[in-house]
Motif scaffolding. Structure first.
Motif, PDB file in Angstrom:
ATOM      1  N   LEU A 141       0.827  -1.212   0.000  1.00  0.00           N
ATOM      2  CA  LEU A 141       0.000   0.000   0.000  1.00  0.00           C
ATOM      3  C   LEU A 141       0.857   1.255   0.000  1.00  0.00           C
ATOM      4  O   LEU A 141       0.565   2.230  -0.690  1.00  0.00           O
ATOM      5  CB  LEU A 141      -0.934  -0.009   1.218  1.00  0.00           C
ATOM      6  N   VAL A 142       1.957   1.232   0.764  1.00  0.00           N
ATOM      7  CA  VAL A 142       2.808   2.426   0.848  1.00  0.00           C
ATOM      8  C   VAL A 142       3.591   2.620  -0.460  1.00  0.00           C
ATOM      9  O   VAL A 142       3.623   3.710  -1.020  1.00  0.00           O
ATOM     10  CB  VAL A 142       3.784   2.311   2.041  1.00  0.00           C
ATOM     11  N   ALA A 143       4.193   1.530  -0.963  1.00  0.00           N
ATOM     12  CA  ALA A 143       5.095   1.661  -2.096  1.00  0.00           C
ATOM     13  C   ALA A 143       4.352   1.871  -3.411  1.00  0.00           C
ATOM     14  O   ALA A 143       4.799   2.657  -4.249  1.00  0.00           O
ATOM     15  CB  ALA A 143       5.998   0.430  -2.191  1.00  0.00           C
ATOM     16  N   TYR A 144       3.249   1.171  -3.593  1.00  0.00           N
ATOM     17  CA  TYR A 144       2.556   1.273  -4.878  1.00  0.00           C
ATOM     18  C   TYR A 144       1.333   2.170  -4.805  1.00  0.00           C
ATOM     19  O   TYR A 144       0.948   2.776  -5.793  1.00  0.00           O
ATOM     20  CB  TYR A 144       2.189  -0.110  -5.394  1.00  0.00           C
ATOM     21  N   GLY A 145       0.697   2.249  -3.627  1.00  0.00           N
ATOM     22  CA  GLY A 145      -0.448   3.137  -3.491  1.00  0.00           C
ATOM     23  C   GLY A 145      -0.026   4.582  -3.341  1.00  0.00           C
ATOM     24  O   GLY A 145      -0.836   5.475  -3.468  1.00  0.00           O
ATOM     25  N   LYS A 146       1.267   4.790  -3.063  1.00  0.00           N
ATOM     26  CA  LYS A 146       1.821   6.148  -2.903  1.00  0.00           C
ATOM     27  C   LYS A 146       1.069   6.953  -1.841  1.00  0.00           C
ATOM     28  O   LYS A 146       0.868   8.152  -1.995  1.00  0.00           O
ATOM     29  CB  LYS A 146       1.791   6.923  -4.235  1.00  0.00           C
ATOM     30  N   VAL A 147       0.603   6.273  -0.828  1.00  0.00           N
ATOM     31  CA  VAL A 147      -0.013   6.960   0.295  1.00  0.00           C
ATOM     32  C   VAL A 147       1.022   6.990   1.420  1.00  0.00           C
ATOM     33  O   VAL A 147       1.738   6.016   1.607  1.00  0.00           O
ATOM     34  CB  VAL A 147      -1.280   6.212   0.778  1.00  0.00           C
ATOM     35  N   PRO A 148       1.125   8.110   2.147  1.00  0.00           N
ATOM     36  CA  PRO A 148       2.125   8.161   3.213  1.00  0.00           C
ATOM     37  C   PRO A 148       1.961   7.012   4.205  1.00  0.00           C
ATOM     38  O   PRO A 148       0.848   6.655   4.573  1.00  0.00           O
ATOM     39  CB  PRO A 148       1.866   9.506   3.892  1.00  0.00           C
ATOM     40  N   ALA A 149       3.104   6.472   4.652  1.00  0.00           N
ATOM     41  CA  ALA A 149       3.098   5.325   5.551  1.00  0.00           C
ATOM     42  C   ALA A 149       2.355   5.644   6.843  1.00  0.00           C
ATOM     43  O   ALA A 149       1.713   4.777   7.435  1.00  0.00           O
ATOM     44  CB  ALA A 149       4.524   4.899   5.859  1.00  0.00           C
ATOM     45  N   LEU A 150       2.446   6.898   7.280  1.00  0.00           N
ATOM     46  CA  LEU A 150       1.787   7.300   8.517  1.00  0.00           C
ATOM     47  C   LEU A 150       0.289   6.985   8.446  1.00  0.00           C
ATOM     48  O   LEU A 150      -0.307   6.465   9.381  1.00  0.00           O
ATOM     49  CB  LEU A 150       2.004   8.806   8.735  1.00  0.00           C
ATOM     50  N   VAL A 151      -0.297   7.298   7.286  1.00  0.00           N
ATOM     51  CA  VAL A 151      -1.734   7.081   7.104  1.00  0.00           C
ATOM     52  C   VAL A 151      -2.050   5.598   6.953  1.00  0.00           C
ATOM     53  O   VAL A 151      -2.929   5.061   7.627  1.00  0.00           O
ATOM     54  CB  VAL A 151      -2.229   7.855   5.858  1.00  0.00           C
ATOM     55  N   ILE A 152      -1.303   4.937   6.076  1.00  0.00           N
ATOM     56  CA  ILE A 152      -1.555   3.511   5.823  1.00  0.00           C
ATOM     57  C   ILE A 152      -1.429   2.696   7.106  1.00  0.00           C
ATOM     58  O   ILE A 152      -2.321   1.909   7.458  1.00  0.00           O
ATOM     59  CB  ILE A 152      -0.537   2.969   4.791  1.00  0.00           C
ATOM     60  N   THR A 153      -0.323   2.875   7.809  1.00  0.00           N
ATOM     61  CA  THR A 153      -0.097   1.999   8.959  1.00  0.00           C
ATOM     62  C   THR A 153      -0.963   2.404  10.146  1.00  0.00           C
ATOM     63  O   THR A 153      -1.247   1.591  11.012  1.00  0.00           O
ATOM     64  CB  THR A 153       1.385   1.960   9.365  1.00  0.00           C
ATOM     65  N   LEU A 154      -1.408   3.670  10.175  1.00  0.00           N
ATOM     66  CA  LEU A 154      -2.392   4.039  11.199  1.00  0.00           C
ATOM     67  C   LEU A 154      -3.689   3.278  10.916  1.00  0.00           C
ATOM     68  O   LEU A 154      -4.342   2.763  11.812  1.00  0.00           O
ATOM     69  CB  LEU A 154      -2.643   5.549  11.173  1.00  0.00           C
ATOM     70  N   GLY A 155      -4.016   3.187   9.633  1.00  0.00           N
ATOM     71  CA  GLY A 155      -5.200   2.419   9.235  1.00  0.00           C
ATOM     72  C   GLY A 155      -5.058   0.960   9.580  1.00  0.00           C
ATOM     73  O   GLY A 155      -5.965   0.360  10.182  1.00  0.00           O
ATOM     74  N   THR A 156      -3.916   0.368   9.226  1.00  0.00           N
ATOM     75  CA  THR A 156      -3.764  -1.065   9.491  1.00  0.00           C
ATOM     76  C   THR A 156      -3.607  -1.327  10.990  1.00  0.00           C
ATOM     77  O   THR A 156      -3.932  -2.404  11.459  1.00  0.00           O
ATOM     78  CB  THR A 156      -2.594  -1.675   8.705  1.00  0.00           C
ATOM     79  N   LEU A 157      -3.116  -0.334  11.738  1.00  0.00           N
ATOM     80  CA  LEU A 157      -3.073  -0.491  13.198  1.00  0.00           C
ATOM     81  C   LEU A 157      -4.469  -0.848  13.702  1.00  0.00           C
ATOM     82  O   LEU A 157      -4.658  -1.803  14.444  1.00  0.00           O
ATOM     83  CB  LEU A 157      -2.579   0.809  13.843  1.00  0.00           C
ATOM     84  N   TYR A 158      -5.463  -0.063  13.260  1.00  0.00           N
ATOM     85  CA  TYR A 158      -6.831  -0.318  13.711  1.00  0.00           C
ATOM     86  C   TYR A 158      -7.425  -1.556  13.036  1.00  0.00           C
ATOM     87  O   TYR A 158      -8.120  -2.342  13.661  1.00  0.00           O
ATOM     88  CB  TYR A 158      -7.700   0.912  13.449  1.00  0.00           C
TER      89      TYR A 158
END
Lengths: 345, 507
Positions: free
Chosen positions: A128-145
């Protein structure tokens, strides 16, 4: 604790290496750790000089070290992995479930499945971070939940207790080898392996390059997305390893296992000198940072400091580390610039 | 050229009729370039002549729309920079991109470090090769220091070292000397000559003619995205080259109407900002359009930004109508009657996601508000005044600014600033990216504003615009005003000469 000096064998340039040792960022953290241990031991000698004291000193931070190492690799690429606490929870529960649902399953198989499971969760983050080009902060905050949600859905109000897991497995969590807890040995091996990879392999160096200047990394033709995915997979796998070791060490796991570990891991990496904007720092520093963080937590009550202040001290430590890094970076950059002017005049 | 004439060896690099458009904008109409091995080939042209586009096509960053691209006689199509690199093409940009945290050696070898048979990076071999390369370049460089803090000249040398370690046969240097001091330029040239003598082909892009003539073997002129000429450097003179670069008819597209030139409104006295510009003085009178001409990167926009207060400056004063404009304080400058229409209107001048009305009234929001609230009625009423006066072609005031054409966007930005009722308007590249028809409209508008007594300071890279609109032309070169040319004396040649030619030895 001579983590930094085990990094490379002594050569004839011993003087140069000692010079490097005293200047390096890790040394400062190590010194702080030694001071904390020394002061606390003076106040209460059992802190270090009792069999339990010495064992706790090494055992307590071992699980956090694993996560901090993974976190450091991700932060070096200028990302962050906030999902690791949830990954620990999921894999810890997974391990417990396997022992209950598959009677007689070999312990090693459970280890492999837990690590692979963690790697898979890390792969999701990485893609998601590498190919979705969304900042890791957002992606992993999402996957945290999201990961925690899966955990809650799966676990419900269940709790896996030590009676559900084999004795040999639980033994791993507490037993020692030559006075050193086996958990600590595992953590040490991971730290050394990760440190070696980051220093000696192209893939490792490229993680630094990507974090140092992502645009330049593209221009150099580095395979940026692939490397970022690798960092997240490694972080996930180490969180998976931490998860199963958590189950072994505490003998119990529920839907809230591992909550908050992600911030401790980021804190450990930052305290250990891993630049939050990537490009510099070592896993050795992150590991020492983890030890310092948890040792201070244990030392403060002994030193008679109230509960209320303990959190504040940890916070001050993190901010202090960042301010120190900033000052050192400024000094270095000024020094490098002035050297250049001297050499050109 | 050192090659024997009877063996027509294939050129190191050859482009024939290469074209490239971006939407409706033609960046390259038909570019030709034939670079021989063992030679340094200068590529010159005005801003916007298409040199950068050409470089990016060769580097694999852009793909051409038409034409032939041959490398050592073979047709190639690059779809990535990695492919161009693998084929032996290295580009050295004006400002290199390196990894600041990593060592000089690692910067050279990143991604292709020598490894031993266990896949472990062989640091010793890497360092040995790096020091060998720098020895060959006769340059001293600390291989272990991080790239952070290195001068641009040293960073370029690292790029060159990288090119050598890749064994690049074609080197493209895109204005490499723009940020270098005299000594550094000499060193770079020595390196370039030795690379040429090793059999490499070098394309050298520069605006400094003294350097072009000192270094190159061959020179190609481009203009408006087209190939104009190629000559051996010994066969042409600077004057001829300048004439070819600007040689087009200056149409009477941009006539400024006569206006009464009144008192001095804006007075800039000897302002300097270390490393950016120095000792800049000029004045703008009521009813006058003063153009800041010069090459891209000469420091024109920086001067404008400092005058307006967006950036600070180290010494000197700015006064407007006799009152001191405080340093580094745009809000105060606005209150005093200064307005700045920035170059990049999409980024700095407009909120693309907001309506025309909101954008047009952005600068007078406090004036429009009552008790801290703004009614859309007040907003629309104020916006309508300017929309009508500037003939913004937008069906409704609630249209999103981002959907307007470039010309209409520019009018909205102008309207926004004119609403503050400025006495002096600073406008940076007023017609960049605007089609020809609307261009004339923007020019008419500026002329009209000057007619009403406004003082206008216009920054423009387009010579026809400068010559057509300006009452006075100030030529900026490397952060200094090198010439002041009155309207009557301003010609394409005189402005171009002042913009490219050092009257005094470089620093």
């Amino acid at each position: 604790m001579t983590l930094t000096s085990t990094e490379r064998p002594p050569t004839n340039a011993v003087a140069r290496l000692t010079g490097q040792f005293f200047r390096s960022r890790e040394t400062g953290i190590l010194a702080a750790l030694v001071i904390v241990i020394a002061v606390t031991t003076i106040v209460n000698p059992t802190f270090l000089f009792s069999s339990d004291g010495f064992r706790d000193l090494l055992l307590t931070p071992s699980i956090l070290i694993l996560i901090a190492v993974g976190q450091a690799m991700v932060i070096i690429t200028r990302s962050v992995d906030l999902s690791v606490g949830s990954v620990v929870g999921l894999t810890a529960y997974l391990a417990g479930r396997l022992f209950i649902d598959v009677p007689g399953i070999p312990i090693i198989a459970v280890f492999l499945i837990a690590v692979a499971g963690g790697a898979l969760l890390g792969l999701v983050n990485g893609l998601l971070v590498a190919y979705g080009k969304v900042p890791a902060l957002v992606i992993t905050l999402g996957t945290l939940y999201a990961y925690r949600g899966i955990n809650v859905l799966w676990t419900g109000s269940n709790r896996i207790n030590s009676s559900d897991m084999p004795k040999a497995f639980l033994g791993l969590g507490t037993q020692t080898l030559l006075f050193i807890p086996s958990l600590t040995i595992i953590a040490l091996v991971v730290v050394l392996a990760a440190g070696w990879y980051l220093r000696n392999k192209r893939g490792g160096r490229e993680l630094y390059a990507i974090g140092s200047d992502p645009d330049a990394a593209e221009l150099y033709g580095l395979r940026v997305p692939r490397r970022i995915v690798t960092a997240f997979v490694l972080s996930g796998a180490l969180a998976g390893l931490a998860g199963i070791l958590f189950a072994a060490r505490y003998g119990t796991t529920n839907s809230q296992t591992g909550t908050g570990l992600e911030l401790q891991a980021v804190g450990a990496a930052v305290i250990g000198g891993v630049a939050i904007f990537g490009g510099s720092g070592t896993v050795y520093g992150a590991a020492i940072g983890a030890v310092l963080l948890l040792t201070i937590n244990r030392a403060l009550p002994i030193l008679g400091i109230q509960d209320f202040w303990q959190q504040a001290v940890v916070g001050a430590l993190i901010i202090g580390a960042i301010v120190l890094d900033r000052l050192l970076a400024l000094r270095l950059s000024r020094k490098l610039t002035s050297e250049r002017q001297v050499s050109h005049d | 050229m050192t090659m024997s004439p009877n063996s027509p060896a294939p050129a190191a690099l050859e482009l024939r009729g290469v074209a490239k458009s971006f939407g409706a904008v033609v960046a390259l109409a038909s570019a030709d370039l034939r670079l021989e091995m063992n030679s340094i080939h200068a590529l010159v042209g005005e801003n916007g002549a298409g040199k950068s586009t050409l470089v990016k096509i060769v580097a694999g960053l852009y793909q051409r729309d038409a034409g032939d691209f041959l490398l050592r006689g073979e047709s190639v199509d690059f779809t990535s920079t990695a492919q161009a690199k693998a084929a032996g093409i290295a580009v050295i940009y004006q400002e290199p991109t390196l990894f600041p945290d990593l060592s000089v050696t690692e910067n050279i070898f990143m991604g292709r470090q020598p490894t031993d048979r266990y896949g472990r990076i062989d640091r010793r071999a890497m360092k040995a090769e790096a020091s060998q390369i720098f020895e060959r370049l006769a340059v001293h460089m600390d291989l272990d220091r991080p790239a952070e803090g290195l001068s641009i000249a040293d960073q370029q040398l690292i790029e060159i070292a990288k090119a050598i370690s890749l064994d690049a046969r074609v080197l493209i240097m895109d204005e490499p000397t723009a940020a270098l001091s005299g000594v550094e330029v000499d060193r770079l040239f020595a390196v370039a000559r030795s690379l040429r003598d090793e059999g490499r082909g070098i394309v050298f892009i520069s605006h400094r003619f003294d350097e072009v003539f000192a270094l190159s073997d061959t020179i190609t002129v481009m203009r408006d995205g087209r190939y104009i000429s190629t000559d051996a450097i010994t066969d042409v003179t600077e004057d001829e080259i300048v004439r070819r670069m600007v040689g087009r008819d200056i149409t009477e597209l941009f006539p400024k109407e006569e206006a009464v030139i009144g008192d001095v409104l804006l007075q800039v006295d000897d302002i300097s900002s270390t490393g950016v510009f120095s000792n800049v003085s000029f004045s703008v009178r009521s009813g006058e359009i003063v153009a800041l001409a010069g090459l891209v990167g000469a420091g024109r926009s920086e001067i404008a930004r400092a005058v307006f207060g967006v950036d600070g400056y180290d010494s000197g004063t700015v006064t407007l109508g006799g009152r001191r404009v405080p340093r580094h304080n745009p809000a105060a400058a606005m209150t005093l009657g200064l307005a700045l229409v920035p170059e990049d209107r999409r980024k700095q001048g407009l909120i693309l996601e907001s309506s025309v009305a909101r954008n047009a009234t952005l600068s007078i929001r406090t004036k429009l508000s009552r008790f801290g609230f703004i009614t859309s009625r007040a907003e629309n009423a104020a916006a309508r005044i300017w929309a009508t006066r500037l003939q913004v072609k937008s069906s409704a005031l609630d249209t999103l600014a981002g959907t307007l054409s470039g010309g209409n966007q520019q009018k909205v930005v102008l309207g926004k600033w004119l609403a503050t009722e400025p006495t002096v308007l600073i406008i940076d590249e007023p017609t960049r990216g605007i089609d020809v028809g609307t261009k004339a409209e923007v020019h008419r508008l500026l002329s009209d504003l000057a007619g009403r007594g406004l003082g206008i300071l216009m920054i423009s890279s387009e010579l026809p615009e400068v010559l057509g609109m300006a009452d006075r032309v100030l030529v900026v070169r490397e952060g200094r005003i090198t010439a002041e040319i009155a309207r009557a004396d301003a010609t394409a040649e005189s402005v171009m000469f002042a913009a490219t030619h050092a009257e005094e030895p470089v620093r």
